[in-house]
Design an enzyme around this catalytic site. Structure first.
Site, PDB file in Angstrom:
ATOM      1  N   ARG A 111       0.951  -1.077  -0.066  1.00  0.00           N
ATOM      2  CA  ARG A 111      -0.136  -0.083   0.097  1.00  0.00           C
ATOM      3  C   ARG A 111       0.863   1.252  -0.055  1.00  0.00           C
ATOM      4  O   ARG A 111       0.453   2.324   0.701  1.00  0.00           O
ATOM      5  CB  ARG A 111      -1.164  -0.158   1.238  1.00  0.00           C
ATOM      6  CG  ARG A 111      -2.059  -0.965   1.202  1.00  0.00           C
ATOM      7  CD  ARG A 111      -2.952  -0.686   0.226  1.00  0.00           C
ATOM      8  NE  ARG A 111      -4.115  -1.427   0.209  1.00  0.00           N
ATOM      9  CZ  ARG A 111      -4.203  -2.907   0.036  1.00  0.00           C
ATOM     10  NH1 ARG A 111      -3.134  -3.383  -0.574  1.00  0.00           N
ATOM     11  NH2 ARG A 111      -5.359  -3.701  -0.012  1.00  0.00           N
ATOM     12  N   SER A 114     -10.666  -0.635   3.802  1.00  0.00           N
ATOM     13  CA  SER A 114      -9.877  -0.888   4.944  1.00  0.00           C
ATOM     14  C   SER A 114      -9.303   0.875   5.614  1.00  0.00           C
ATOM     15  O   SER A 114      -8.867   1.423   4.840  1.00  0.00           O
ATOM     16  CB  SER A 114      -8.806  -1.738   4.670  1.00  0.00           C
ATOM     17  OG  SER A 114      -8.827  -2.816   4.176  1.00  0.00           O
ATOM     18  N   GLU A 149      -4.943   3.930   6.440  1.00  0.00           N
ATOM     19  CA  GLU A 149      -4.719   3.572   5.055  1.00  0.00           C
ATOM     20  C   GLU A 149      -4.983   4.809   4.202  1.00  0.00           C
ATOM     21  O   GLU A 149      -4.380   5.116   3.099  1.00  0.00           O
ATOM     22  CB  GLU A 149      -5.440   2.230   4.704  1.00  0.00           C
ATOM     23  CG  GLU A 149      -4.795   1.721   3.178  1.00  0.00           C
ATOM     24  CD  GLU A 149      -5.739   1.235   2.366  1.00  0.00           C
ATOM     25  OE1 GLU A 149      -5.430   0.465   1.683  1.00  0.00           O
ATOM     26  OE2 GLU A 149      -6.694   1.997   2.352  1.00  0.00           O
TER      27      GLU A 149
HETATM   28  N1  EPU Z   1     -10.245 -10.603  10.136  1.00  0.00           N
HETATM   29  C1  EPU Z   1     -11.083 -10.621  11.347  1.00  0.00           C
HETATM   30  N2  EPU Z   1     -12.167  -9.854  11.319  1.00  0.00           N
HETATM   31  C2  EPU Z   1     -12.743  -9.082  10.583  1.00  0.00           C
HETATM   32  C3  EPU Z   1     -11.890  -9.215   9.174  1.00  0.00           C
HETATM   33  C4  EPU Z   1     -10.850  -9.783   8.992  1.00  0.00           C
HETATM   34  O1  EPU Z   1     -10.647 -11.308  12.311  1.00  0.00           O
HETATM   35  O2  EPU Z   1     -13.672  -8.545  10.503  1.00  0.00           O
HETATM   36  C5  EPU Z   1      -9.281 -11.348  10.094  1.00  0.00           C
HETATM   37  C6  EPU Z   1      -9.303 -12.725   9.656  1.00  0.00           C
HETATM   38  O3  EPU Z   1      -8.527 -13.619  10.359  1.00  0.00           O
HETATM   39  C7  EPU Z   1      -9.138 -12.935   8.036  1.00  0.00           C
HETATM   40  C8  EPU Z   1      -8.033 -12.085   8.013  1.00  0.00           C
HETATM   41  O4  EPU Z   1      -8.470 -10.927   9.088  1.00  0.00           O
HETATM   42  O5  EPU Z   1      -8.700 -14.242   7.915  1.00  0.00           O
HETATM   43  C9  EPU Z   1      -7.887 -11.193   6.539  1.00  0.00           C
HETATM   44  O6  EPU Z   1      -9.433 -10.664   6.454  1.00  0.00           O
HETATM   45  P1  EPU Z   1      -9.655 -10.342   4.741  1.00  0.00           P
HETATM   46  O7  EPU Z   1      -9.195 -11.545   4.056  1.00  0.00           O
HETATM   47  O8  EPU Z   1     -10.779  -9.624   4.844  1.00  0.00           O
HETATM   48  O9  EPU Z   1      -8.485  -9.218   4.595  1.00  0.00           O
HETATM   49  P2  EPU Z   1      -8.009  -7.886   5.329  1.00  0.00           P
HETATM   50  O10 EPU Z   1      -6.470  -8.204   5.659  1.00  0.00           O
HETATM   51  O11 EPU Z   1      -8.888  -7.581   6.225  1.00  0.00           O
HETATM   52  C10 EPU Z   1      -6.931  -6.942   3.102  1.00  0.00           C
HETATM   53  C11 EPU Z   1      -6.629  -5.566   2.255  1.00  0.00           C
HETATM   54  C12 EPU Z   1      -8.187  -5.569   1.697  1.00  0.00           C
HETATM   55  C13 EPU Z   1      -8.443  -6.462   0.424  1.00  0.00           C
HETATM   56  C14 EPU Z   1      -8.170  -7.851   1.306  1.00  0.00           C
HETATM   57  C15 EPU Z   1      -8.435  -9.218   0.559  1.00  0.00           C
HETATM   58  C16 EPU Z   1      -5.381  -4.142   3.440  1.00  0.00           C
HETATM   59  C17 EPU Z   1      -5.542  -3.102   4.630  1.00  0.00           C
HETATM   60  N3  EPU Z   1      -6.560  -4.448   3.023  1.00  0.00           N
HETATM   61  O12 EPU Z   1      -7.813  -6.810   3.960  1.00  0.00           O
HETATM   62  O13 EPU Z   1      -8.003  -4.271   0.811  1.00  0.00           O
HETATM   63  O14 EPU Z   1      -9.562  -6.626  -0.021  1.00  0.00           O
HETATM   64  O15 EPU Z   1      -7.016  -8.021   2.164  1.00  0.00           O
HETATM   65  O16 EPU Z   1      -7.072  -9.242  -0.131  1.00  0.00           O
HETATM   66  O17 EPU Z   1      -4.497  -4.791   3.209  1.00  0.00           O
HETATM   67  C18 EPU Z   1      -8.354  -1.898   1.058  1.00  0.00           C
HETATM   68  O18 EPU Z   1      -7.360  -1.759   1.030  1.00  0.00           O
HETATM   69  O19 EPU Z   1      -9.261  -0.846   1.403  1.00  0.00           O
HETATM   70  C19 EPU Z   1      -8.943  -3.221   1.184  1.00  0.00           C
HETATM   71  C20 EPU Z   1     -10.403  -3.438   1.179  1.00  0.00           C
END
Ligand code: EPU
Length: 349
Positions: free
Chosen positions: A166, A241, A339
């Protein structure tokens, strides 16, 4: 040619959060040739300039912005073939997801997992958009920019873009460049990427998913998390995010697991460090999905998205964001980093 410059334009409707004040001056840029005259105008007026794309990753101060906002509305997607590569040069004002949809339709692989990300193509390399195992950095060939100081256009080749998670040169030095267009190199008839565990599990029944299958699966996953723009979704007013996922040493991750009293979600990186899930840290700091603080709250679908429920202010949102940061810090000793881009205010450190 100088674009039409209007005064006192409300910015809230131009952002997905629907918050913030007005721009003292504002212009829509329909042609890249309008950018340099607009920058020169602002320089003469001694006003700062902010470049607005889709407003989907932006927090605007309630006090607004005393400078000139240029909204990129330039259009154009020029496709060409170069050996095994399908190339496309995209003007900054194109909607990112239209680019993905056309790439998938043309059977060009490399951005199918970046389906459904709101915002403009010009912003995509600035924050190095990423999702479901792909990042724009891996297909970006060059960015055409206008240098604000010299008002000259030039190309920045991928290797000089300074990409990180990012992060990019353009993000680190926001006042240096205006992104005019981006050129991507996609794999002609290439296979889709199904690396992200969650994505792989929803596609497990299909032996050889197509690019279109992957796009549909990603869109469905994003919809479930309220991460696609949908007028009917009560969680729709967000900036995606709100915090980045913290990257820590393996020892620090072990320490957090000890504090949490068990295993924690961790994603090992090639350099030995570990990416933690900010959404998980937030929930385990005691802030449940759906938590409300007046007119703002935590998304009921994803703990990493902060949502404006209507009638709120940016001040309300920042109060919530600080509450989240403090709660996570007190529980795990980690200071979450926001972010989105901030306009007219700086994140309190
Ligand atoms: N999780 C929780 N609670 C939640 C959400 C997530 O415990 O409410 C934990 C779970 O363990 C899950 C892990 O976080 O397995 C990862 O969650 P998720 O797959 O939803 O991905 P993220 O890490 O929360 C990142 C990006 C997103 C992108 C997703 C999918 C960042 C800051 N965010 O989110 O990007 O869509 O991966 O690849 O890196 C954005 O940047 O605005 C964005 C939406």
């Amino acid at each position: 040619m100088l674009p039409v410059i209007v005064e006192n334009v409300p910015l809230a409707p131009l952002t997905t959060l629907g918050l913030g004040g007005t721009a003292r001056f504002f212009a829509d840029i329909a042609d890249a040739a309008e950018v340099a005259p607009a920058l020169a105008w602002a320089r003469d007026m001694n006003r700062p300039v902010f470049i607005l794309g889709g407003g989907s990753n932006l927090v605007v101060a309630d006090e607004g912005f005393a400078g000139l906002v240029l909204r990129m509305r330039t259009r154009g997607r020029r496709w060409s073939e170069d050996g095994a590569e399908t190339r496309v040069q995209v003007e900054a004002g194109e909607a990112w997801d239209d680019v993905v949809a056309e790439a998938v339709a043309r059977n060009a692989a490399g951005i199918e997992c970046l389906s459904g990300i709101p915002g403009g193509a010009g912003a995509a390399p600035v924050q190095n958009i990423g999702a479901y195992g792909q990042e724009i950095a891996s297909v970006l060939r060059r960015v055409r920019v206008l240098e604000r100081e010299s008002l000259e256009a030039r190309d920045i080749e991928a290797g000089a873009c300074g990409f990180g998670y990012r992060d990019s040169l353009c993000k680190r030095e926001p006042d240096r460049f205006v992104v005019l267009s981006v050129t991507l190199g996609l794999a002609k008839n290439g296979p889709p990427s199904v690396r992200y565990l969650e994505l792989a599990s929803v596609l497990a029944a299909q032996a050889r998913p197509s690019l279109a299958d992957v796009r549909e699966a990603v869109l469905a996953l994003r919809r479930k998390k309220s991460m696609v723009l949908d007028e009917a979704d009560p969680n729709r007013r967000s900036a995606g995010s709100f915090f980045t996922n913290p990257v820590v040493t393996a020892a620090a991750a072990d320490d957090i697991a000890t504090r949490a009293g068990g295993e924690i979600p961790r994603f090992p990186l090639p350099d030995g460090r570990v990416k933690l899930a900010a959404g998980w840290l937030i929930e385990h700091a005691g802030l449940a999905k759906g938590f409300r603080l007046g007119p703002v709250g935590i998304s009921s679908r994803h703990a990493l998205a902060l949502v404006h429920h209507g009638g709120g202010t940016t001040k309300d949102l920042l109060r919530l964001a600080l509450h989240v940061r403090t709660s996570v810090f007190e529980r795990f000793g980690i200071s979450l980093v926001p972010e989105p881009v901030f306009l007219g205010l700086t994140w309190p450190v």
